[in-house]
Design a protein around this motif. Structure first.
Motif, PDB file in Angstrom:
ATOM      1  N   LYS A   1      17.830 101.576 -28.336  1.00 30.89           N
ATOM      2  CA  LYS A   1      17.069 100.370 -28.611  1.00 30.89           C
ATOM      3  C   LYS A   1      17.588  99.216 -27.750  1.00 30.89           C
ATOM      4  N   ILE A   2      16.694  98.345 -27.400  1.00 37.41           N
ATOM      5  CA  ILE A   2      17.038  97.222 -26.519  1.00 37.41           C
ATOM      6  C   ILE A   2      18.095  96.307 -27.152  1.00 37.41           C
ATOM      7  N   ASP A   3      18.011  96.064 -28.452  1.00 41.09           N
ATOM      8  CA  ASP A   3      18.984  95.175 -29.094  1.00 41.09           C
ATOM      9  C   ASP A   3      20.392  95.779 -29.066  1.00 41.09           C
ATOM     10  N   PHE A   4      20.479  97.085 -29.249  1.00 39.57           N
ATOM     11  CA  PHE A   4      21.773  97.754 -29.202  1.00 39.57           C
ATOM     12  C   PHE A   4      22.330  97.722 -27.781  1.00 39.57           C
ATOM     13  N   ALA A   5      21.467  97.946 -26.803  1.00 38.92           N
ATOM     14  CA  ALA A   5      21.899  97.881 -25.402  1.00 38.92           C
ATOM     15  C   ALA A   5      22.431  96.493 -25.080  1.00 38.92           C
ATOM     16  N   LYS A   6      21.747  95.471 -25.549  1.00 35.02           N
ATOM     17  CA  LYS A   6      22.195  94.088 -25.293  1.00 35.02           C
ATOM     18  C   LYS A   6      23.533  93.835 -25.965  1.00 35.02           C
ATOM     19  N   ALA A   7      23.732  94.362 -27.175  1.00 37.86           N
ATOM     20  CA  ALA A   7      25.010  94.208 -27.867  1.00 37.86           C
ATOM     21  C   ALA A   7      26.134  94.872 -27.079  1.00 37.86           C
ATOM     22  N   LEU A   8      25.881  96.045 -26.508  1.00 39.27           N
ATOM     23  CA  LEU A   8      26.884  96.725 -25.679  1.00 39.27           C
ATOM     24  C   LEU A   8      27.168  95.909 -24.418  1.00 39.27           C
ATOM     25  N   PHE A   9      26.123  95.330 -23.844  1.00 36.75           N
ATOM     26  CA  PHE A   9      26.277  94.465 -22.672  1.00 36.75           C
ATOM     27  C   PHE A   9      27.164  93.264 -23.013  1.00 36.75           C
ATOM     28  N   ASP A  10      26.886  92.655 -24.158  1.00 36.97           N
ATOM     29  CA  ASP A  10      27.654  91.478 -24.583  1.00 36.97           C
ATOM     30  C   ASP A  10      29.121  91.805 -24.834  1.00 36.97           C
ATOM     31  N   LYS A  11      29.407  93.073 -25.158  1.00 32.46           N
ATOM     32  CA  LYS A  11      30.797  93.507 -25.344  1.00 32.46           C
ATOM     33  C   LYS A  11      31.459  93.868 -24.018  1.00 32.46           C
ATOM     34  N   LYS A  12      30.732  93.662 -22.942  1.00 31.96           N
ATOM     35  CA  LYS A  12      31.255  93.887 -21.584  1.00 31.96           C
ATOM     36  C   LYS A  12      31.469  95.357 -21.252  1.00 31.96           C
ATOM     37  N   TYR A  13      30.725  96.250 -21.931  1.00 32.25           N
ATOM     38  CA  TYR A  13      30.809  97.658 -21.563  1.00 32.25           C
ATOM     39  C   TYR A  13      30.112  97.875 -20.228  1.00 32.25           C
ATOM     40  N   LYS A  14      30.526  98.891 -19.502  1.00 28.91           N
ATOM     41  CA  LYS A  14      30.025  99.142 -18.158  1.00 28.91           C
ATOM     42  C   LYS A  14      28.714  99.914 -18.201  1.00 28.91           C
ATOM     43  N   PHE A  15      27.692  99.363 -17.524  1.00 35.27           N
ATOM     44  CA  PHE A  15      26.398 100.023 -17.403  1.00 35.27           C
ATOM     45  C   PHE A  15      26.346 100.766 -16.072  1.00 35.27           C
ATOM     46  N   GLY A  88      15.806 101.527 -20.460  1.00 35.61           N
ATOM     47  CA  GLY A  88      16.182 101.330 -19.074  1.00 35.61           C
ATOM     48  C   GLY A  88      15.853  99.975 -18.479  1.00 35.61           C
ATOM     49  N   TRP A  89      15.829  99.974 -17.157  1.00 34.07           N
ATOM     50  CA  TRP A  89      15.633  98.750 -16.401  1.00 34.07           C
ATOM     51  C   TRP A  89      14.339  98.040 -16.783  1.00 34.07           C
ATOM     52  N   ASP A  90      13.255  98.782 -16.959  1.00 33.23           N
ATOM     53  CA  ASP A  90      11.966  98.160 -17.261  1.00 33.23           C
ATOM     54  C   ASP A  90      12.029  97.351 -18.556  1.00 33.23           C
ATOM     55  N   GLU A  91      12.572  97.935 -19.593  1.00 28.21           N
ATOM     56  CA  GLU A  91      12.655  97.244 -20.877  1.00 28.21           C
ATOM     57  C   GLU A  91      13.601  96.046 -20.796  1.00 28.21           C
ATOM     58  N   TRP A  92      14.717  96.231 -20.096  1.00 29.78           N
ATOM     59  CA  TRP A  92      15.698  95.150 -19.930  1.00 29.78           C
ATOM     60  C   TRP A  92      15.058  93.968 -19.202  1.00 29.78           C
ATOM     61  N   LYS A  93      14.396  94.258 -18.097  1.00 27.81           N
ATOM     62  CA  LYS A  93      13.754  93.219 -17.288  1.00 27.81           C
ATOM     63  C   LYS A  93      12.686  92.485 -18.108  1.00 27.81           C
ATOM     64  N   ASN A  94      11.881  93.235 -18.840  1.00 18.42           N
ATOM     65  CA  ASN A  94      10.818  92.634 -19.645  1.00 18.42           C
ATOM     66  C   ASN A  94      11.361  91.749 -20.762  1.00 18.42           C
ATOM     67  N   ALA A  95      12.572  92.050 -21.228  1.00 17.47           N
ATOM     68  CA  ALA A  95      13.195  91.238 -22.273  1.00 17.47           C
ATOM     69  C   ALA A  95      13.805  89.957 -21.706  1.00 17.47           C
ATOM     70  N   GLY A  96      13.902  89.882 -20.372  1.00 17.58           N
ATOM     71  CA  GLY A  96      14.470  88.698 -19.731  1.00 17.58           C
ATOM     72  C   GLY A  96      15.986  88.614 -19.834  1.00 17.58           C
ATOM     73  N   TYR A  97      16.632  89.764 -20.018  1.00 15.38           N
ATOM     74  CA  TYR A  97      18.076  89.786 -20.120  1.00 15.38           C
ATOM     75  C   TYR A  97      18.723  89.665 -18.734  1.00 15.38           C
ATOM     76  N   PRO A  98      20.044  89.351 -18.684  1.00 23.89           N
ATOM     77  CA  PRO A  98      20.708  89.114 -17.400  1.00 23.89           C
ATOM     78  C   PRO A  98      20.549  90.265 -16.415  1.00 23.89           C
ATOM     79  N   SER A  99      20.148  89.895 -15.213  1.00 22.90           N
ATOM     80  CA  SER A  99      19.914  90.918 -14.178  1.00 22.90           C
ATOM     81  C   SER A  99      20.252  90.368 -12.809  1.00 22.90           C
ATOM     82  N   ASN A 100      20.323  91.257 -11.864  1.00 26.51           N
ATOM     83  CA  ASN A 100      20.552  90.914 -10.455  1.00 26.51           C
ATOM     84  C   ASN A 100      19.389  91.432  -9.655  1.00 26.51           C
TER      85      ASN A 100
END
Length: 100
Positions: A1-15, A88-100
């Motif tokens: 789920k996108i919210d769980f992925a964001k939580a892992l991102f916020d914990k600085k886990y490596k993607f 994946g990337w599509d869902e992350w991008k659509n959510a407007g989360y931090p990206s490069n």
């Protein structure tokens, strides 16, 4: 789920972005490292040097499954703390989360 992925991102886990280099360069989750699964033989040494006790999140785009292949490959190498971000990337991008 996108919210769980964001939580892992916020914990600085490596993607780990398992998509091809061109897709990665076109856009990716901020801080992700690119290990294209289709060229995995070129990245075996890099993977072998990564700490196996850390948490990793593999992803690709919403219409591929190389993130699953990457997680299984890493598990066979001894990595134990793996998550697969299916949206994946599509869902992350659509959510407007931090990206490069």
């Amino acid at each position: 789920k996108i919210d769980f992925a964001k939580a892992l991102f916020d914990k600085k886990y490596k993607f780990i972005d398992a998509r091809d280099i061109a897709d990665f360069e076109a856009g990716h989750i901020q801080g992700a490292i690119n290990i294209p699964f289709h060229d995995i033989d070129k990245y075996k040494e890099q993977l072998s040097k990564m700490p196996k006790e850390q948490v990793y999140v593999t992803y690709c785009s919403s219409d591929c499954d190389v993130s699953i292949d990457m997680a299984y490959y890493m598990a066979k190498m001894g990595f134990r703390k793996l998550y697969i971000f299916h949206g994946g990337w599509d869902e992350w991008k659509n959510a407007g989360y931090p990206s490069n």
